[in-house]
Motif scaffolding. Structure first.
Motif, PDB file in Angstrom:
ATOM      1  N   THR A 190      28.037-128.460  30.305  1.00 48.58           N
ATOM      2  CA  THR A 190      27.436-127.235  29.778  1.00 48.58           C
ATOM      3  C   THR A 190      28.066-126.004  30.415  1.00 48.58           C
ATOM      4  O   THR A 190      28.357-125.009  29.734  1.00 48.58           O
ATOM      5  CB  THR A 190      25.919-127.236  30.035  1.00 48.58           C
ATOM      6  OG1 THR A 190      25.332-128.305  29.288  1.00 48.58           O
ATOM      7  CG2 THR A 190      25.283-125.917  29.622  1.00 48.58           C
ATOM      8  N   GLY A 191      28.304-126.064  31.734  1.00 51.81           N
ATOM      9  CA  GLY A 191      28.966-124.943  32.404  1.00 51.81           C
ATOM     10  C   GLY A 191      30.351-124.680  31.854  1.00 51.81           C
ATOM     11  O   GLY A 191      30.744-123.528  31.648  1.00 51.81           O
ATOM     12  N   LEU A 192      31.101-125.744  31.581  1.00 56.20           N
ATOM     13  CA  LEU A 192      32.441-125.582  31.013  1.00 56.20           C
ATOM     14  C   LEU A 192      32.381-125.043  29.585  1.00 56.20           C
ATOM     15  O   LEU A 192      33.212-124.223  29.181  1.00 56.20           O
ATOM     16  CB  LEU A 192      33.172-126.919  31.036  1.00 56.20           C
ATOM     17  CG  LEU A 192      33.574-127.431  32.420  1.00 56.20           C
ATOM     18  CD1 LEU A 192      34.186-128.824  32.312  1.00 56.20           C
ATOM     19  CD2 LEU A 192      34.544-126.463  33.092  1.00 56.20           C
ATOM     20  N   ALA A 193      31.388-125.512  28.814  1.00 59.67           N
ATOM     21  CA  ALA A 193      31.243-125.022  27.439  1.00 59.67           C
ATOM     22  C   ALA A 193      30.926-123.531  27.419  1.00 59.67           C
ATOM     23  O   ALA A 193      31.489-122.767  26.625  1.00 59.67           O
ATOM     24  CB  ALA A 193      30.144-125.801  26.717  1.00 59.67           C
ATOM     25  N   THR A 194      30.048-123.116  28.307  1.00 53.81           N
ATOM     26  CA  THR A 194      29.694-121.694  28.391  1.00 53.81           C
ATOM     27  C   THR A 194      30.884-120.879  28.873  1.00 53.81           C
ATOM     28  O   THR A 194      31.123-119.760  28.396  1.00 53.81           O
ATOM     29  CB  THR A 194      28.498-121.492  29.338  1.00 53.81           C
ATOM     30  OG1 THR A 194      27.460-122.399  28.971  1.00 53.81           O
ATOM     31  CG2 THR A 194      27.976-120.074  29.256  1.00 53.81           C
ATOM     32  N   PHE A 195      31.639-121.446  29.817  1.00 55.66           N
ATOM     33  CA  PHE A 195      32.858-120.787  30.273  1.00 55.66           C
ATOM     34  C   PHE A 195      33.829-120.588  29.109  1.00 55.66           C
ATOM     35  O   PHE A 195      34.520-119.572  29.033  1.00 55.66           O
ATOM     36  CB  PHE A 195      33.525-121.620  31.368  1.00 55.66           C
ATOM     37  CG  PHE A 195      34.894-121.129  31.765  1.00 55.66           C
ATOM     38  CD1 PHE A 195      35.033-120.037  32.606  1.00 55.66           C
ATOM     39  CD2 PHE A 195      36.037-121.753  31.293  1.00 55.66           C
ATOM     40  CE1 PHE A 195      36.294-119.575  32.973  1.00 55.66           C
ATOM     41  CE2 PHE A 195      37.300-121.306  31.647  1.00 55.66           C
ATOM     42  CZ  PHE A 195      37.423-120.212  32.495  1.00 55.66           C
ATOM     43  N   GLY A 196      33.874-121.549  28.188  1.00 55.77           N
ATOM     44  CA  GLY A 196      34.763-121.428  27.040  1.00 55.77           C
ATOM     45  C   GLY A 196      34.429-120.234  26.174  1.00 55.77           C
ATOM     46  O   GLY A 196      35.325-119.513  25.701  1.00 55.77           O
ATOM     47  N   TYR A 197      33.141-119.982  25.961  1.00 50.84           N
ATOM     48  CA  TYR A 197      32.717-118.839  25.147  1.00 50.84           C
ATOM     49  C   TYR A 197      33.140-117.526  25.808  1.00 50.84           C
ATOM     50  O   TYR A 197      33.815-116.682  25.196  1.00 50.84           O
ATOM     51  CB  TYR A 197      31.195-118.873  24.965  1.00 50.84           C
ATOM     52  CG  TYR A 197      30.625-117.670  24.251  1.00 50.84           C
ATOM     53  CD1 TYR A 197      30.615-117.599  22.861  1.00 50.84           C
ATOM     54  CD2 TYR A 197      30.085-116.604  24.959  1.00 50.84           C
ATOM     55  CE1 TYR A 197      30.088-116.504  22.201  1.00 50.84           C
ATOM     56  CE2 TYR A 197      29.551-115.499  24.314  1.00 50.84           C
ATOM     57  CZ  TYR A 197      29.550-115.455  22.937  1.00 50.84           C
ATOM     58  OH  TYR A 197      29.030-114.357  22.303  1.00 50.84           O
ATOM     59  N   TRP A 198      32.735-117.360  27.063  1.00 50.66           N
ATOM     60  CA  TRP A 198      33.051-116.112  27.761  1.00 50.66           C
ATOM     61  C   TRP A 198      34.539-116.017  28.074  1.00 50.66           C
ATOM     62  O   TRP A 198      35.117-114.922  28.104  1.00 50.66           O
ATOM     63  CB  TRP A 198      32.228-115.998  29.037  1.00 50.66           C
ATOM     64  CG  TRP A 198      30.756-115.889  28.810  1.00 50.66           C
ATOM     65  CD1 TRP A 198      29.803-116.797  29.155  1.00 50.66           C
ATOM     66  CD2 TRP A 198      30.049-114.818  28.180  1.00 50.66           C
ATOM     67  NE1 TRP A 198      28.554-116.354  28.778  1.00 50.66           N
ATOM     68  CE2 TRP A 198      28.676-115.135  28.176  1.00 50.66           C
ATOM     69  CE3 TRP A 198      30.446-113.604  27.606  1.00 50.66           C
ATOM     70  CZ2 TRP A 198      27.701-114.309  27.631  1.00 50.66           C
ATOM     71  CZ3 TRP A 198      29.471-112.776  27.068  1.00 50.66           C
ATOM     72  CH2 TRP A 198      28.121-113.128  27.085  1.00 50.66           C
ATOM     73  N   GLY A 199      35.187-117.171  28.313  1.00 47.56           N
ATOM     74  CA  GLY A 199      36.626-117.155  28.568  1.00 47.56           C
ATOM     75  C   GLY A 199      37.415-116.681  27.362  1.00 47.56           C
ATOM     76  O   GLY A 199      38.390-115.933  27.491  1.00 47.56           O
TER      77      GLY A 199
END
Length: 414
Positions: A267-276
């Motif tokens: 989930t942390g990586l998925a959220t990072f993908g959005y903001w990244g």
């Protein structure tokens, strides 16, 4: 909501975005970018932290919306006066106060024995964000430095992209609280740098009443009614845009954990993908050899956002749905800075000096208010409602921008 009087342009103490070849100008630019990184951190942290925070406090999932709603109260109140505060205090003094207030607010988050203290200090964090966002956006936009404006929002994106990783690292080591203590330390450090900037270059220069060689006012000949309609329509676009951006970003973690059944790390990586994606596209727009016209950025970004939101609603598979969030972040990336840069073009510098801070206030209201509304919808139904909600918001954004362009057309560049 009549036309504001001439506002002093940012001076040495208040103009991180002013043109300068000296060290003070470059130093202020770097400090401005660093400030927006720190501004973006908590926006990226909260959504990822919330599943763990609500477990700590025994709060329902929809209470995230209450935190965002209270934060916007402080933000909207402050941004209504940012234009006047810049004129009287300068941006450096304004930002010193803003980061000190942010440190106080996030201290409440870090040590809160219950949700009540988080809710109480959320007002302080919102007020601080309003001063930072409104102050720097106004100062930079009035210099006409489009690349710096994109870099500024790219820096914000760096903060929002790092936020989920910071929180995830803290959670994996045992608690979400140390991440907010680290944020307090950063806020205090940046406040010290802005105080040094203020002391080094002094108070803002007094307005030059004789210097009135500004470009022609594009609102000349407009009726008061049309002027107010354009200002209101512009604020509406910012309201919907930020509600979409923040709503998707804040609720993605809960959606991935509770609906897609991803692990905390995934989930942390998925959220990072959005903001990244939000960050990468903004920086790309700033560094592009030939600048992309801001109106094209708004139009194409909004259109692609509709398609990405529709994929999230459709949910053809876990991986594709997560990619939908990444594409949504990238599509929205350039819209906010492009809208900011178009404000002086639509309304002229005199009006823009005040209206930009009102737009930032409307954006804060949309980010908090529409995110809170999403929380209420989730509480009343399920996390599955996130997909159709962001799709509807994306369509409304396209329609609102078309209305604004009809009211205040942008002349094509020659």
């Amino acid at each position: 909501m009549g036309k504001p009087r001439q506002q002093a342009s940012p001076g040495p103490a208040s103009g991180p975005g002013r043109r300068s070849s000296g060290g003070s100008g470059r130093g202020a630019d770097v400090l401005s970018l660093g400030s927006f990184v720190v501004l973006g951190l908590p926006d990226g942290m909260l959504g990822t932290a919330w599943p763990s925070m609500r477990g700590t406090f025994g709060a329902p999932v929809g209470d995230l919306g209450l935190i965002l709603l209270l934060a916007t109260a402080g933000s909207v109140l402050v941004t209504a006066f940012v234009g006047h505060l810049i004129r009287r205090l300068g941006v450096a003094a304004l930002l010193t106060v803003a980061f000190l207030v942010a440190a106080a607010g996030y201290t409440g988050f870090a040590v809160a024995p219950g949700l009540w203290l988080v809710l109480a200090t959320a007002v302080l964090t919102g007020a601080a964000a309003g001063m930072m966002d409104g102050g720097l956006n106004t100062a930079v936009a009035l210099t006409g430095r489009q690349r710096l404006l994109n870099l500024l929002h790219g820096a914000y994106g760096i903060g929002t992209a790092l936020g989920p990783l910071v929180i995830t690292a803290a959670i994996l080591t045992g608690s979400w609280r140390p991440a907010y203590l680290a944020l307090v330390a950063l806020d205090l450090a940046v406040a010290g740098f802005w105080l040094r900037q203020r002391r080094r270059y002094g108070p803002p220069a007094a307005p030059d009443e004789t210097a009135d060689a500004s470009p022609p006012d594009p609102t000349a000949g407009w009726s008061r009614r049309r002027y107010r309609a354009v200002v209101a329509a512009g604020m509406g676009v910012f309201f919907v845009y930020t509600g979409l951006e923040v709503g998707a970003g804040q609720w993605e973690a809960s959606f991935c954990r509770g609906h897609l059944n991803l692990s905390a790390g995934a989930t942390g990586l998925a959220t990072f993908g959005y903001w990244g994606a939000l960050t990468a596209v903004r920086i790309g727009l700033a560094l592009a050899p030939r600048p992309v016209p801001p109106q094209a950025v708004v139009r194409w970004g909004s259109a692609v956002a509709v398609l990405a939101a529709a994929v999230i609603w459709w949910q053809p598979g876990t991986v594709v749905t997560v990619i939908g969030f990444v594409v949504l972040g990238g599509a929205l990336a350039g819209v906010f800075p492009a809208l900011i840069s178009l404000t002086p073009v639509r309304l002229g510098e005199r009006s823009a000096g005040h209206v930009i801070s009102w737009q930032v206030g409307a954006a804060a209201a949309g980010g908090a208010g529409l995110s809170a509304l999403i929380g209420l919808l989730i509480s009343a139904s399920s996390l599955a409602v996130l997909g159709p909600t962001v799709t509807v918001l994306a369509v409304i954004l396209v329609v609102a921008e078309l209305i604004l362009t009809r009211l205040a057309p942008i002349a094509p560049a020659r």
